[in-house]
Design an enzyme around this catalytic site. Sequence first.
Site, mmCIF file in Angstrom:
data_model
loop_
_atom_site.group_PDB
_atom_site.id
_atom_site.type_symbol
_atom_site.label_atom_id
_atom_site.label_comp_id
_atom_site.label_asym_id
_atom_site.label_seq_id
_atom_site.Cartn_x
_atom_site.Cartn_y
_atom_site.Cartn_z
ATOM 1 N N THR A 83 0.855 -1.173 0.000
ATOM 2 C CA THR A 83 0.000 0.000 0.000
ATOM 3 C C THR A 83 0.896 1.230 0.000
ATOM 4 O O THR A 83 2.011 1.174 0.523
ATOM 5 C CB THR A 83 -0.916 0.035 1.237
ATOM 6 O OG1 THR A 83 -1.528 1.323 1.355
ATOM 7 C CG2 THR A 83 -0.155 -0.235 2.517
ATOM 8 N N CYS A 197 -1.695 5.156 -5.335
ATOM 9 C CA CYS A 197 -2.529 4.295 -4.491
ATOM 10 C C CYS A 197 -2.575 2.967 -5.220
ATOM 11 O O CYS A 197 -2.786 2.943 -6.442
ATOM 12 C CB CYS A 197 -3.922 4.869 -4.313
ATOM 13 S SG CYS A 197 -5.048 3.750 -3.447
#
Length: 231
Positions: A83, A197
């Site tokens: 992430t 992202c």
Amino acid sequence: MKTIGLLGGMSWESSAVYYQLINEGVKESLGGLHSAKIAMVSVDFDSIEQLQHRGDWDGAAKILIAAARRIESAGADFLVICTNTMHKVAPQIESAIQIPLLHIADATAQALSAAGVSTVGLLGTAFTMEQDFYKGRLADNHGLNVLVPGQGDRALVHKVIYEELCLGKVENRSKTEYLRIVEELADRGAEAVILGCTEIGLLIKQSDSHLKLVDTTLIHAQKAVEYAIAV
């Protein structure tokens, strides 16, 4: 071959992409029936998301540190946090384990430098776009000029990530809006745009834009493969 530690679940959709890309990369590099050696812990993203939006980063760090230690105990030789946003607590995680951490922003910056890019747009969660832990690292450690969308568009990008992409939803109207924002960043001088992202690559791809799109999931996974098979 080194064992790759994957800290995933944020969200599981992008963690599944990491797993696939890493195994494909190892197979391509080594051939035959080779696959990646992986130790993975996948957390419950609902708990992390609530802590993020309450601003309780210390609470989120505790969860991820516990997970990282389990990965280390399982025999991982290095750690990949699957992430972008939770690299905000990467320093705390790194200080709590004995194995190296392969930072996503460093891998991304290295790819941009190799491509000769100096001014780059950044899309991601509001935390990634607005706080300094990510764009500051790109600027201070790697000399990149980082552009982010305006406030309204940052809110839109953030909302799509949490209310659609993290739930596995890919909406055409959101794709259109993201591509509009990419074009506006290009008009401001961006030579490339970081998909900062790990879910954004589910929505827009290089074939959708004339501007270079830098998929951090792909870059991070490739770097993990290189690190794992290096002698």
